[in-house]
Scaffold this active site. Structure first.
Site, PDB file in Angstrom:
ATOM      1  N   LEU A 127       4.093  -5.753  17.481  1.00  0.00           N
ATOM      2  CA  LEU A 127       4.574  -4.439  17.907  1.00  0.00           C
ATOM      3  C   LEU A 127       3.843  -3.918  19.125  1.00  0.00           C
ATOM      4  O   LEU A 127       4.357  -3.090  19.868  1.00  0.00           O
ATOM      5  CB  LEU A 127       4.426  -3.436  16.752  1.00  0.00           C
ATOM      6  CG  LEU A 127       5.307  -3.756  15.536  1.00  0.00           C
ATOM      7  CD1 LEU A 127       5.081  -2.750  14.430  1.00  0.00           C
ATOM      8  CD2 LEU A 127       6.781  -3.766  15.937  1.00  0.00           C
ATOM      9  N   VAL A 128       2.617  -4.441  19.349  1.00  0.00           N
ATOM     10  CA  VAL A 128       1.826  -3.940  20.474  1.00  0.00           C
ATOM     11  C   VAL A 128       2.605  -4.124  21.776  1.00  0.00           C
ATOM     12  O   VAL A 128       2.684  -3.211  22.605  1.00  0.00           O
ATOM     13  CB  VAL A 128       0.454  -4.661  20.518  1.00  0.00           C
ATOM     14  CG1 VAL A 128      -0.254  -4.408  21.833  1.00  0.00           C
ATOM     15  CG2 VAL A 128      -0.406  -4.208  19.343  1.00  0.00           C
ATOM     16  N   LYS A 179      -3.962 -14.026  16.180  1.00  0.00           N
ATOM     17  CA  LYS A 179      -3.723 -13.229  17.382  1.00  0.00           C
ATOM     18  C   LYS A 179      -4.147 -13.937  18.669  1.00  0.00           C
ATOM     19  O   LYS A 179      -3.973 -13.390  19.765  1.00  0.00           O
ATOM     20  CB  LYS A 179      -4.430 -11.871  17.273  1.00  0.00           C
ATOM     21  CG  LYS A 179      -3.969 -11.029  16.079  1.00  0.00           C
ATOM     22  CD  LYS A 179      -2.555 -10.486  16.261  1.00  0.00           C
ATOM     23  CE  LYS A 179      -2.113  -9.642  15.068  1.00  0.00           C
ATOM     24  NZ  LYS A 179      -0.710  -9.211  15.146  1.00  0.00           N
ATOM     25  N   ASP A 234      45.719 -28.186  -5.494  1.00  0.00           N
ATOM     26  CA  ASP A 234      44.621 -29.092  -5.152  1.00  0.00           C
ATOM     27  C   ASP A 234      44.667 -30.223  -6.187  1.00  0.00           C
ATOM     28  O   ASP A 234      45.272 -30.050  -7.258  1.00  0.00           O
ATOM     29  CB  ASP A 234      43.310 -28.295  -5.234  1.00  0.00           C
ATOM     30  CG  ASP A 234      42.093 -29.172  -5.263  1.00  0.00           C
ATOM     31  OD1 ASP A 234      42.028 -30.098  -4.453  1.00  0.00           O
ATOM     32  OD2 ASP A 234      41.207 -28.916  -6.105  1.00  0.00           O
ATOM     33  N   TYR A 235      44.075 -31.371  -5.900  1.00  0.00           N
ATOM     34  CA  TYR A 235      44.175 -32.477  -6.865  1.00  0.00           C
ATOM     35  C   TYR A 235      42.989 -32.492  -7.852  1.00  0.00           C
ATOM     36  O   TYR A 235      43.118 -32.048  -8.988  1.00  0.00           O
ATOM     37  CB  TYR A 235      44.305 -33.818  -6.121  1.00  0.00           C
ATOM     38  CG  TYR A 235      44.512 -34.987  -7.064  1.00  0.00           C
ATOM     39  CD1 TYR A 235      45.743 -35.175  -7.692  1.00  0.00           C
ATOM     40  CD2 TYR A 235      43.473 -35.865  -7.357  1.00  0.00           C
ATOM     41  CE1 TYR A 235      45.932 -36.228  -8.591  1.00  0.00           C
ATOM     42  CE2 TYR A 235      43.660 -36.920  -8.255  1.00  0.00           C
ATOM     43  CZ  TYR A 235      44.886 -37.091  -8.867  1.00  0.00           C
ATOM     44  OH  TYR A 235      45.069 -38.121  -9.759  1.00  0.00           O
ATOM     45  N   ASP A 236      41.792 -32.933  -7.351  1.00  0.00           N
ATOM     46  CA  ASP A 236      40.643 -33.059  -8.269  1.00  0.00           C
ATOM     47  C   ASP A 236      40.197 -31.686  -8.776  1.00  0.00           C
ATOM     48  O   ASP A 236      39.994 -30.765  -7.998  1.00  0.00           O
ATOM     49  CB  ASP A 236      39.459 -33.707  -7.536  1.00  0.00           C
ATOM     50  CG  ASP A 236      39.747 -35.143  -7.185  1.00  0.00           C
ATOM     51  OD1 ASP A 236      39.482 -36.009  -8.015  1.00  0.00           O
ATOM     52  OD2 ASP A 236      40.290 -35.384  -6.072  1.00  0.00           O
ATOM     53  N   ASP A 294       7.537  -7.308   2.337  1.00  0.00           N
ATOM     54  CA  ASP A 294       6.515  -8.271   2.725  1.00  0.00           C
ATOM     55  C   ASP A 294       5.999  -9.255   1.689  1.00  0.00           C
ATOM     56  O   ASP A 294       6.372  -9.231   0.524  1.00  0.00           O
ATOM     57  CB  ASP A 294       5.365  -7.531   3.389  1.00  0.00           C
ATOM     58  CG  ASP A 294       4.956  -8.233   4.672  1.00  0.00           C
ATOM     59  OD1 ASP A 294       5.537  -9.289   4.976  1.00  0.00           O
ATOM     60  OD2 ASP A 294       4.046  -7.745   5.357  1.00  0.00           O
ATOM     61  N   ARG A 309       0.810  -1.215   0.000  1.00  0.00           N
ATOM     62  CA  ARG A 309       0.000   0.000   0.000  1.00  0.00           C
ATOM     63  C   ARG A 309       0.846   1.269   0.000  1.00  0.00           C
ATOM     64  O   ARG A 309       1.904   1.306   0.620  1.00  0.00           O
ATOM     65  CB  ARG A 309      -0.824   0.036   1.280  1.00  0.00           C
ATOM     66  CG  ARG A 309      -2.288   0.041   1.079  1.00  0.00           C
ATOM     67  CD  ARG A 309      -2.975  -0.040   2.431  1.00  0.00           C
ATOM     68  NE  ARG A 309      -3.700  -1.295   2.585  1.00  0.00           N
ATOM     69  CZ  ARG A 309      -4.807  -1.614   1.924  1.00  0.00           C
ATOM     70  NH1 ARG A 309      -5.311  -0.785   1.042  1.00  0.00           N
ATOM     71  NH2 ARG A 309      -5.404  -2.759   2.129  1.00  0.00           N
ATOM     72  N   ARG A 346      -5.698  -6.581  15.896  1.00  0.00           N
ATOM     73  CA  ARG A 346      -6.634  -6.698  14.782  1.00  0.00           C
ATOM     74  C   ARG A 346      -7.391  -8.006  14.953  1.00  0.00           C
ATOM     75  O   ARG A 346      -6.870  -8.954  15.543  1.00  0.00           O
ATOM     76  CB  ARG A 346      -5.858  -6.781  13.456  1.00  0.00           C
ATOM     77  CG  ARG A 346      -5.467  -5.481  12.878  1.00  0.00           C
ATOM     78  CD  ARG A 346      -4.820  -5.629  11.517  1.00  0.00           C
ATOM     79  NE  ARG A 346      -3.731  -6.603  11.491  1.00  0.00           N
ATOM     80  CZ  ARG A 346      -3.817  -7.806  10.958  1.00  0.00           C
ATOM     81  NH1 ARG A 346      -4.955  -8.234  10.415  1.00  0.00           N
ATOM     82  NH2 ARG A 346      -2.781  -8.616  10.935  1.00  0.00           N
TER      83      ARG A 346
HETATM   84  C1  GDG Z   1       2.566  -7.352  10.807  1.00  0.00           C
HETATM   85  C2  GDG Z   1       2.934  -8.698  11.431  1.00  0.00           C
HETATM   86  C3  GDG Z   1       4.731  -7.543  12.729  1.00  0.00           C
HETATM   87  C4  GDG Z   1      -3.617  -1.440  16.422  1.00  0.00           C
HETATM   88  N1  GDG Z   1      -4.818  -0.980  16.792  1.00  0.00           N
HETATM   89  C5  GDG Z   1      -4.748   0.347  16.816  1.00  0.00           C
HETATM   90  C6  GDG Z   1      -3.467   0.725  16.486  1.00  0.00           C
HETATM   91  N2  GDG Z   1      -2.788  -0.402  16.239  1.00  0.00           N
HETATM   92  C7  GDG Z   1      -1.367  -0.473  15.816  1.00  0.00           C
HETATM   93  C8  GDG Z   1      -0.505  -0.919  16.958  1.00  0.00           C
HETATM   94  C9  GDG Z   1       0.675  -1.506  16.211  1.00  0.00           C
HETATM   95  C10 GDG Z   1       0.064  -2.046  14.934  1.00  0.00           C
HETATM   96  O1  GDG Z   1      -1.218  -1.438  14.804  1.00  0.00           O
HETATM   97  C11 GDG Z   1      -0.138  -3.553  14.976  1.00  0.00           C
HETATM   98  O2  GDG Z   1       1.115  -4.143  14.773  1.00  0.00           O
HETATM   99  P1  GDG Z   1       1.432  -5.680  15.055  1.00  0.00           P
HETATM  100  O3  GDG Z   1       2.871  -5.874  14.948  1.00  0.00           O
HETATM  101  O4  GDG Z   1       0.949  -6.016  16.411  1.00  0.00           O
HETATM  102  O5  GDG Z   1       0.587  -6.530  14.008  1.00  0.00           O
HETATM  103  P2  GDG Z   1       0.279  -6.635  12.390  1.00  0.00           P
HETATM  104  O6  GDG Z   1      -0.580  -5.526  11.952  1.00  0.00           O
HETATM  105  O7  GDG Z   1      -0.283  -7.978  12.225  1.00  0.00           O
HETATM  106  O8  GDG Z   1       1.683  -6.513  11.584  1.00  0.00           O
HETATM  107  C12 GDG Z   1       3.509  -8.464  12.818  1.00  0.00           C
HETATM  108  C13 GDG Z   1       4.378  -6.279  11.947  1.00  0.00           C
HETATM  109  O9  GDG Z   1       3.812  -6.601  10.677  1.00  0.00           O
HETATM  110  C14 GDG Z   1       5.617  -5.418  11.713  1.00  0.00           C
HETATM  111  O10 GDG Z   1       6.592  -6.097  11.000  1.00  0.00           O
HETATM  112  O11 GDG Z   1       5.086  -7.168  14.036  1.00  0.00           O
HETATM  113  O12 GDG Z   1       3.892  -9.686  13.398  1.00  0.00           O
HETATM  114  O13 GDG Z   1       1.775  -9.527  11.524  1.00  0.00           O
HETATM  115  O14 GDG Z   1       1.606  -0.514  15.874  1.00  0.00           O
HETATM  116  O15 GDG Z   1      -0.203   0.181  17.749  1.00  0.00           O
HETATM  117  N3  GDG Z   1      -3.065   2.003  16.442  1.00  0.00           N
HETATM  118  C15 GDG Z   1      -3.991   2.942  16.752  1.00  0.00           C
HETATM  119  N4  GDG Z   1      -5.277   2.638  17.061  1.00  0.00           N
HETATM  120  C16 GDG Z   1      -5.685   1.368  17.106  1.00  0.00           C
HETATM  121  O16 GDG Z   1      -6.861   1.104  17.370  1.00  0.00           O
HETATM  122  N5  GDG Z   1      -3.621   4.230  16.746  1.00  0.00           N
END
Ligand code: GDG
Length: 740
Positions: free
Chosen positions: A390-391, A292, A512-514, A154, A18, A287
């Site tokens: 990342l959460v 998850k 070296d041989y071979d 990705d 995207r 999500r």
């Molecule tokens: C993929 C991989 C890998 C979520 N809800 C809200 C919100 N978020 C933000 C969080 C976090 C991000 O979305 C979710 O990141 P994750 O890493 O947990 O998960 P994926 O979206 O599945 O990402 C994952 C990532 O890529 C990076 O390489 O870690 O394993 O699946 O930043 O904060 N942010 C806000 N409101 C929300 O309601 N503002």
């Protein structure tokens, strides 16, 4: 991190599914609204020089990605802001259904998250995937300039690196994979043509990055099984170029989350959140996705309520689920199971004045998110599989008060870095229940200790360090390439070498041989040195010191060159027969304490591979498959065997696996052709040294020799030798030029 002395200039091109903008129409025109995701800020810091990388980026960042808008809608619109220039990729609805919804989200996503039963293997998905990758490629062709560095992101774009590589062999290409790369048992579920296309596609990059070492290992195994290329440490040598495959655990903008703690809007959100909640707060946000572990989390919480009654009425679990893909049946079904389970838990344990779960299905603004992170006592993150997650990192970073407990699934990539969390297995409800109890009861001092340790790690390796790390590796591969580049011996080189030879007083040759003194032949025992070659070597050996250095056993070498006035090194340096002597001496570093453990494994693979056989040398064991009935089958078995040996052998055994030409050999690491060659060099003050070899084991020799030595690789495989020579016949021609 060490900075490299070399700097490189060029533009940065990012390719991700995207575009990072919303295109907003307003009265007279259109404006770009930049998303604020982690990748966008990391890339921005890179371009604005805030991240100290060895690349110096020129111009705006070029971003190639899909847009929902049609080409007509964007006609005449300037797709640029201060930082980015966007290059939209237009994909028709029908194609995108099969490509993005189909191949990406109905096949790769479930399969790579270990949900093979949810994976849909449709031919039209694969065709659409190829077509869509081509559309991305076409959108870039006119954008790419000679010095541009291209960074692809990705699982939606796995074929793109190779498409670009074919047309632009000299541009630096990086590829980062954000989801787990699965074990080979899962990967092999893909039809073989798809597997090949994926591996070939990704291997078009110079640097391939994953979140964890496990994913790196699984990917390297897939490379070995699919295209038959092994790796040396983190490098895969594709003969004409190297690919670096490594772990780069993605991170977050640590400072942004840490500073947010004091942001008045966040403080307000924190205070407001606490008002209706009980004494202790558990929080989660993800999500809506089966990876998850949302149902696992609810089951764990239910078990907790069942077993730890003392917390009834005192704890609130705030579970935020962010809408995602809920038009799809599977997701709708999962959502209704969550709804039911939340209802059931509420009905069973809730009271008029206590709601055990506060469940919301919506997304939140940043301030509310951090408000909730910092208002809660426990973050409960339970994915059944997650590339990184990342959460949990954001939760840790936002806790400037150094309080709060992270309960984290061992299935999240982040678990490898956050060892101070309470690590749970999401399928084990009891484990989750106990961890919640432990977290709620944890003393503030214990919380602080754990939080501070995790924060320190995240502060040091934040998303900017991550980007820097990735780009540094892209530059280093250039240096590695330079070291290994193909440079054929020219006539002028030979003249220069001849002059040095004539001037020198003490000359030393290593052959070296071979493949060097004899051509490679099908049956190893048929590799008999010709009388003509023997005469050339004998003539040199009359005047100079000559060492024949081979992996062969002593009996064979004595048979073929035993009558020459040369030193003979057998079994890669384990055995040495000095010129004029009859007996071989065993390298004193050799200890025989390992063969009984390894031999059964090799024998098992003989049973599995008709025609293969085990050769027992004095100091090594070799599994030959030159004689196997079916070569392609044998190659796959050989790859499997090498893989199994690698995981079986322990570092303290000091064993090495050598993948030679149609042979896998195991030997001690204490000696090799390098250590052996060095011992000859040290015996006298030689002023002319020439070493020649075609095998991977000759690299040790090239590396060990002094800088003044002439090193020549026979053949065109990448080598650290200074020069290459075409084949064994050319070796003989060269040797006849050395005259006194
Ligand atoms: C993929 C991989 C890998 C979520 N809800 C809200 C919100 N978020 C933000 C969080 C976090 C991000 O979305 C979710 O990141 P994750 O890493 O947990 O998960 P994926 O979206 O599945 O990402 C994952 C990532 O890529 C990076 O390489 O870690 O394993 O699946 O930043 O904060 N942010 C806000 N409101 C929300 O309601 N503002």
């Amino acid at each position: 991190m060490n900075q490299l002395p070399i700097r490189k200039k060029g533009r940065l091109i990012i390719v991700a599914y995207r575009l990072p903008f919303k295109i907003i129409k307003n009265g007279s025109g259109t404006s770009l609204f930049q998303n604020s995701g982690g990748l966008v800020s990391a890339v921005l810091s890179l371009a604005q020089g805030a991240t100290n990388t060895s690349f110096e980026f020129e111009d705006k960042i070029q971003w190639i990605g899909y847009t929902d808008n049609t080409a007509e809608e964007l006609e005449g619109v300037t797709l640029e802001n201060d930082n980015f220039k966007a290059h939209p990729v237009f994909i028709s609805q029908e194609l995108n259904d099969n490509y993005y919804e189909g191949f990406c989200n109905d096949l790769i996503w479930p399969l790579f998250h270990y949900f093979p039963t949810l994976a849909k293997f449709e031919n039209e998905f694969f065709e659409a995937y190829q077509k869509a990758n081509l559309l991305f490629y076409e959108a870039m062709v006119d954008v790419i300039q000679p010095d541009d560095v291209i960074w692809i992101h990705d699982y939606q774009l796995m074929m793109l690196p190779d498409l670009i590589r074919q047309k632009f062999p000299n541009n630096k290409i990086g590829f980062f994979f954000h989801i787990p790369f699965p074990s080979y048992e899962i990967f092999r579920l893909l039809p073989s043509i798809w597997r090949d296309a994926i591996i070939d596609g990704i291997m078009g990059a110079d640097v391939v990055g994953f979140h964890t070492n496990d994913y790196v290992e699984y990917f390297l195994k897939a490379v070995r099984m699919v295209i038959g290329q092994g790796n040396r440490m983190h490098y895969v040598n594709l003969n004409n170029r190297l690919v670096k495959v490594d772990a780069f655990p993605i991170s977050i903008d640590y400072q942004k989350f840490n500073d947010a703690f004091d942001d008045p809007k966040v403080s307000k959100a924190r205070q407001e959140a606490r008002v209706p909640l009980m004494e202790k707060v558990i929080f989660s946000v993800d999500r809506l996705d089966y990876s998850k572990g949302l149902l696992n989390r609810l089951k764990g919480y239910e078990r907790f309520l069942e077993q730890y009654e003392e917390w009834h009425g005192r704890v609130s679990f705030v579970m935020m689920v962010v809408p995602s893909r809920d038009q799809i049946e599977q997701y709708q079904q999962m959502k209704s199971e969550i709804d039911q389970m939340v209802g059931r838990i509420g009905a069973q344990y809730g009271r008029i004045n206590w709601q055990p779960i506060i469940y919301q299905y919506r997304s939140m603004p940043f301030e509310e998110l951090v408000g909730l992170y910092t208002a809660s006592d426990v973050a409960l993150i339970t994915p059944v599989r997650d590339g990184m997650n990342l959460v949990c990192k954001e939760y840790v970073a936002s806790r400037k008060d150094e309080q709060g407990v992270l309960v984290l699934s061992e299935m999240a990539g982040a678990a490898a870095e956050l060892g101070e969390a309470l690590i749970i297995n999401p399928t084990d409800s009891q484990d989750i229940a106990d961890a919640i109890n432990k977290a709620l009861a944890m003393e503030p001092e214990d919380q602080r200790k754990r939080m501070v340790a995790m924060q320190q790690r995240l502060r040091e390796y934040d998303v900017f360090a991550w980007t820097n790390d990735f780009f540094t590796q892209m530059l280093m591969i250039d240096q590695e390439h330079k070291r290994l580049k193909l440079d054929y011996l020219t006539d002028a080189d030979i003249v220069e070498m001849n002059q040095a030879y004539s001037k020198a007083k003490k000359r030393l040759f290593f052959f070296d041989y071979d493949g060097t003194l004899v051509p490679i032949v099908r049956e190893p025992e048929d590799a008999i040195i010709s009388a003509e070659t023997k005469a050339i070597v004998a003539e040199l050996a009359e005047r100079d010191t000559v060492v024949v250095i081979s992996g062969r056993d002593r009996a064979f070498l004595m048979n073929v060159v035993g009558d020459l006035p040369v030193h003979i090194v057998a079994e890669h340096g384990a055995l040495i027969r000095k010129k004029g002597e009859r007996e071989f001496m065993m390298n004193p570093a050799y200890v025989e304490d390992w063969k009984d453990g390894i031999r059964p494994i090799l024998e098992l693979y003989v049973k599995r591979c008709p025609g293969a056989f085990v050769e027992e040398k004095e100091t090594s064991l070799a599994w030959h498959y030159r004689t196997a009935d079916d070569h392609e089958y044998a190659l796959r078995r050989a790859q499997e065997l090498a893989w199994q040996l690698k995981s079986f052998i322990q570092p303290e055994q000091a064993l090495q696996i050598i993948e030679g030409n149609m042979v896998i050999e195991v030997k001690k690491t204490a000696f090799n052709k390098g250590t052996s060659a060095k011992s000859f060099v040290e015996e006298d003050d030689f002023d002319f040294i020439l070493a020649m070899g075609d095998d991977t084991t000759d690299e040790d020799m090239f590396e060990a020799l002094p800088g003044s030595a002439y090193t020549v690789k026979v053949g065109d495989a990448l080598s650290i030798a200074k020069k290459h020579i075409k084949n064994q016949y050319a070796v003989m021609e060269l040797l006849t030029t050395f005259k006194e």
